[in-house]
Design a protein around this motif. Sequence first.
Motif, PDB file in Angstrom:
ATOM      1  N   VAL A 163      -3.150 -37.930  23.673  1.00  9.89           N
ATOM      2  CA  VAL A 163      -1.768 -38.126  24.119  1.00  9.89           C
ATOM      3  C   VAL A 163      -1.440 -36.947  25.023  1.00  9.89           C
ATOM      4  CG1 VAL A 163       0.645 -38.242  23.414  1.00  9.89           C
ATOM      5  CG2 VAL A 163      -1.110 -39.407  22.057  1.00  9.89           C
ATOM      6  N   LEU A 164      -1.043 -37.224  26.255  1.00  4.74           N
ATOM      7  CA  LEU A 164      -0.848 -36.182  27.265  1.00  4.74           C
ATOM      8  C   LEU A 164       0.621 -36.032  27.612  1.00  4.74           C
ATOM      9  CD1 LEU A 164      -2.262 -34.243  29.355  1.00  4.74           C
ATOM     10  CD2 LEU A 164      -2.138 -36.153  30.966  1.00  4.74           C
ATOM     11  N   ALA A 165       1.064 -34.792  27.744  1.00  3.91           N
ATOM     12  CA  ALA A 165       2.391 -34.478  28.260  1.00  3.91           C
ATOM     13  C   ALA A 165       2.237 -33.361  29.277  1.00  3.91           C
ATOM     14  CB  ALA A 165       3.338 -34.057  27.142  1.00  3.91           C
ATOM     15  N   ALA A 166       3.138 -33.316  30.246  1.00  8.77           N
ATOM     16  CA  ALA A 166       3.005 -32.313  31.304  1.00  8.77           C
ATOM     17  C   ALA A 166       4.377 -31.900  31.802  1.00  8.77           C
ATOM     18  CB  ALA A 166       2.172 -32.864  32.465  1.00  8.77           C
ATOM     19  N   GLY A 167       4.496 -30.629  32.171  1.00  5.76           N
ATOM     20  CA  GLY A 167       5.742 -30.130  32.732  1.00  5.76           C
ATOM     21  C   GLY A 167       5.899 -28.649  32.450  1.00  5.76           C
ATOM     22  N   ARG A 168       6.935 -28.073  33.009  1.00 13.02           N
ATOM     23  CA  ARG A 168       7.224 -26.668  32.769  1.00 13.02           C
ATOM     24  C   ARG A 168       7.659 -26.488  31.322  1.00 13.02           C
ATOM     25  NH1 ARG A 168       8.030 -21.747  34.640  1.00 13.02           N
ATOM     26  NH2 ARG A 168       9.987 -20.623  34.307  1.00 13.02           N
ATOM     27  N   LEU A 169       7.152 -25.450  30.681  1.00  9.22           N
ATOM     28  CA  LEU A 169       7.410 -25.232  29.254  1.00  9.22           C
ATOM     29  C   LEU A 169       8.763 -24.552  29.072  1.00  9.22           C
ATOM     30  CD1 LEU A 169       3.853 -24.145  28.054  1.00  9.22           C
ATOM     31  CD2 LEU A 169       4.801 -26.437  28.387  1.00  9.22           C
ATOM     32  N   VAL A 170       9.807 -25.361  29.183  1.00 12.55           N
ATOM     33  CA  VAL A 170      11.185 -24.910  29.007  1.00 12.55           C
ATOM     34  C   VAL A 170      11.868 -25.882  28.046  1.00 12.55           C
ATOM     35  CG1 VAL A 170      11.378 -23.747  31.233  1.00 12.55           C
ATOM     36  CG2 VAL A 170      11.854 -26.194  31.081  1.00 12.55           C
ATOM     37  N   PRO A 171      12.962 -25.472  27.382  1.00 17.82           N
ATOM     38  CA  PRO A 171      13.563 -26.300  26.334  1.00 17.82           C
ATOM     39  C   PRO A 171      13.938 -27.703  26.772  1.00 17.82           C
ATOM     40  CG  PRO A 171      14.425 -24.070  26.210  1.00 17.82           C
ATOM     41  CD  PRO A 171      13.585 -24.126  27.455  1.00 17.82           C
ATOM     42  N   GLU A 172      14.481 -27.865  27.987  1.00 16.65           N
ATOM     43  CA  GLU A 172      14.965 -29.180  28.396  1.00 16.65           C
ATOM     44  C   GLU A 172      13.854 -30.211  28.581  1.00 16.65           C
ATOM     45  OE1 GLU A 172      15.228 -26.506  32.160  1.00 16.65           O
ATOM     46  OE2 GLU A 172      15.568 -26.316  29.996  1.00 16.65           O
ATOM     47  N   LYS A 173      12.606 -29.768  28.626  1.00 13.75           N
ATOM     48  CA  LYS A 173      11.489 -30.715  28.753  1.00 13.75           C
ATOM     49  C   LYS A 173      11.120 -31.364  27.422  1.00 13.75           C
ATOM     50  CE  LYS A 173      10.879 -30.253  33.185  1.00 13.75           C
ATOM     51  NZ  LYS A 173      11.151 -31.372  34.126  1.00 13.75           N
ATOM     52  N   GLY A 174      11.674 -30.882  26.312  1.00 13.96           N
ATOM     53  CA  GLY A 174      11.530 -31.564  25.039  1.00 13.96           C
ATOM     54  C   GLY A 174      10.183 -31.421  24.360  1.00 13.96           C
ATOM     55  N   PHE A 175       9.391 -30.412  24.705  1.00 14.86           N
ATOM     56  CA  PHE A 175       8.071 -30.288  24.099  1.00 14.86           C
ATOM     57  C   PHE A 175       8.154 -29.942  22.611  1.00 14.86           C
ATOM     58  CE2 PHE A 175       6.938 -29.350  28.624  1.00 14.86           C
ATOM     59  CZ  PHE A 175       6.191 -30.498  28.819  1.00 14.86           C
ATOM     60  N   ALA A 176       9.173 -29.194  22.225  1.00 16.05           N
ATOM     61  CA  ALA A 176       9.336 -28.883  20.797  1.00 16.05           C
ATOM     62  C   ALA A 176       9.585 -30.158  20.002  1.00 16.05           C
ATOM     63  CB  ALA A 176      10.479 -27.888  20.603  1.00 16.05           C
ATOM     64  N   ARG A 177      10.395 -31.028  20.543  1.00 19.63           N
ATOM     65  CA  ARG A 177      10.643 -32.306  19.860  1.00 19.63           C
ATOM     66  C   ARG A 177       9.379 -33.167  19.854  1.00 19.63           C
ATOM     67  NH1 ARG A 177      15.082 -32.995  21.601  1.00 19.63           N
ATOM     68  NH2 ARG A 177      16.180 -32.445  19.692  1.00 19.63           N
ATOM     69  N   LEU A 178       8.611 -33.125  20.915  1.00 25.29           N
ATOM     70  CA  LEU A 178       7.367 -33.886  20.956  1.00 25.29           C
ATOM     71  C   LEU A 178       6.399 -33.394  19.890  1.00 25.29           C
ATOM     72  CD1 LEU A 178       5.300 -35.836  22.120  1.00 25.29           C
ATOM     73  CD2 LEU A 178       4.841 -34.177  23.943  1.00 25.29           C
ATOM     74  N   ILE A 179       6.276 -32.077  19.746  1.00 28.66           N
ATOM     75  CA  ILE A 179       5.379 -31.542  18.712  1.00 28.66           C
ATOM     76  C   ILE A 179       5.879 -31.937  17.326  1.00 28.66           C
ATOM     77  CG2 ILE A 179       4.591 -29.385  17.641  1.00 28.66           C
ATOM     78  CD1 ILE A 179       4.432 -28.191  20.466  1.00 28.66           C
ATOM     79  N   ASP A 180       7.182 -31.911  17.123  1.00 20.28           N
ATOM     80  CA  ASP A 180       7.749 -32.348  15.844  1.00 20.28           C
ATOM     81  C   ASP A 180       7.423 -33.823  15.584  1.00 20.28           C
ATOM     82  OD1 ASP A 180       9.562 -31.992  13.501  1.00 20.28           O
ATOM     83  OD2 ASP A 180      10.748 -33.487  14.573  1.00 20.28           O
ATOM     84  N   ALA A 181       7.543 -34.656  16.620  1.00 26.77           N
ATOM     85  CA  ALA A 181       7.211 -36.076  16.474  1.00 26.77           C
ATOM     86  C   ALA A 181       5.727 -36.257  16.194  1.00 26.77           C
ATOM     87  CB  ALA A 181       7.618 -36.837  17.733  1.00 26.77           C
ATOM     88  N   PHE A 182       4.904 -35.488  16.871  1.00 28.64           N
ATOM     89  CA  PHE A 182       3.458 -35.616  16.701  1.00 28.64           C
ATOM     90  C   PHE A 182       3.048 -35.248  15.273  1.00 28.64           C
ATOM     91  CE2 PHE A 182      -1.031 -34.547  17.456  1.00 28.64           C
ATOM     92  CZ  PHE A 182      -1.416 -35.652  18.199  1.00 28.64           C
ATOM     93  N   ALA A 183       3.739 -34.285  14.686  1.00 26.96           N
ATOM     94  CA  ALA A 183       3.423 -33.869  13.320  1.00 26.96           C
ATOM     95  C   ALA A 183       3.719 -34.974  12.309  1.00 26.96           C
ATOM     96  CB  ALA A 183       4.215 -32.609  12.964  1.00 26.96           C
ATOM     97  N   ALA A 202       8.051 -40.611  17.464  1.00 23.87           N
ATOM     98  CA  ALA A 202       6.798 -40.751  16.727  1.00 23.87           C
ATOM     99  C   ALA A 202       6.430 -42.222  16.549  1.00 23.87           C
ATOM    100  CB  ALA A 202       6.925 -40.063  15.362  1.00 23.87           C
ATOM    101  N   ARG A 203       7.407 -43.069  16.210  1.00 25.71           N
ATOM    102  CA  ARG A 203       7.118 -44.496  16.024  1.00 25.71           C
ATOM    103  C   ARG A 203       6.635 -45.137  17.310  1.00 25.71           C
ATOM    104  NH1 ARG A 203      11.988 -44.680  12.940  1.00 25.71           N
ATOM    105  NH2 ARG A 203      13.038 -45.599  14.753  1.00 25.71           N
ATOM    106  N   ALA A 204       7.237 -44.751  18.440  1.00 25.44           N
ATOM    107  CA  ALA A 204       6.835 -45.335  19.713  1.00 25.44           C
ATOM    108  C   ALA A 204       5.413 -44.918  20.074  1.00 25.44           C
ATOM    109  CB  ALA A 204       7.813 -44.909  20.812  1.00 25.44           C
ATOM    110  N   ILE A 205       5.069 -43.661  19.842  1.00 23.57           N
ATOM    111  CA  ILE A 205       3.703 -43.205  20.117  1.00 23.57           C
ATOM    112  C   ILE A 205       2.714 -43.992  19.259  1.00 23.57           C
ATOM    113  CG2 ILE A 205       2.116 -41.249  19.915  1.00 23.57           C
ATOM    114  CD1 ILE A 205       4.512 -39.419  20.571  1.00 23.57           C
ATOM    115  N   ALA A 206       3.033 -44.139  17.971  1.00 19.97           N
ATOM    116  CA  ALA A 206       2.135 -44.870  17.076  1.00 19.97           C
ATOM    117  C   ALA A 206       2.009 -46.326  17.504  1.00 19.97           C
ATOM    118  CB  ALA A 206       2.661 -44.777  15.642  1.00 19.97           C
TER     119      ALA A 206
END
Length: 360
Positions: free
Chosen positions: A192-212, A318-322
């Motif tokens: 599962v790939l995500a890309a972008g600048r590592l800043v809060p508005e890009k939502g990577f923290a939420r993505l990691i939470d969903a992935f967990a 998380a449900r959508a990824i699954a």
Amino acid sequence: MATLSILIVLHDFALGGTERIAVRLAEAWARRGVAVTIFAGSDAGPLQTLAGDAVEIVLASPPIPRVRGSRIQLARAVRRFVELPKFDVVFIPGNFHWPVAAALAGTDIPVVAQVSAALDKPQRGRLRQWAFERRMRYLLRRVQAVVALSDIARDQADRILRRRVTTTIALPALGDDAPPPMPIPDTLMPIVLAAGRLVPEKGFARLIDAFARLPQDTARLVIVGEGPEAEALARQSESLGIADRVELAGYVTDIRPRLDAARLVVLASEFEGYPAVLVEALAAGRPVVATDCTPATRLLDTPSAGLVVPLNDSESLARAIATMLAQAPPDPEALAALVDHHRIGSVARAYLDVFERVRS
């Protein structure tokens, strides 16, 4: 077309979507025989090489680094610069550079401004949205044309500016020679790939939470990009016990090899204008799970193209990824066809049509 002379204004050549698109357009216009000059506050950033040899680059003297108030300095420098040479049109790429458009109000040179970021953000609230619209009207009060990346943004811009001045032109996220999509890899542990600048508005923290929230053997998460949140995201992965399944890959010059290796792409941002990564993912034949953060999610209306989930909802993400991982892989060629209009050749031509119109 050889008589057309375009001035593009950039603060610098930083790794931003606005800067990348502007430099690539400059190179495409120059290849068509157009005289293109980029005036930049400084040469900071790696994107200058994308312009090629045919684009003239002029740097402010002394340089203007990005600091508080530097856009005003850049605007004043551009105002002085345009008093010397003759340009047929000035192109202001992206919301960030709008103060330059205000500085050129009252000159004889037509100005075309681009809308690159979201104009209507629910996160702003009513008062901040009112202030944003008032500022936008002031900064763009004298521009001859505005370019938006979607019809939604076009209609929003015309409403805010209180005049019909905006044209929709697709984001030129794809090269004319972009390779055809590759088959989706059939692996036991899909990426599962995500890309972008590592800043809060890009939502990577939420993505990691969903992935967990996904079962341990579901997939690997690869995040491409760099930014101030890198260490915090690494610590979050460790605290959730998924560090062995999450890779922070850093910046890459070409995302296509990463897309070719991926099974699914996720866009988890809080807000976006028109993200290139969504277009690039579909062009590579990869489906996308995206938050409802951009008008570009309309590209996902085709069922096999992906899913759109609410903002700020890790469980739905998380449900959508699954769900997407459990489905049979879509036809890569069909997904690529959805974004064929984003190739830079046709987009560059559409911009030149707008420039010719405002010149005449």
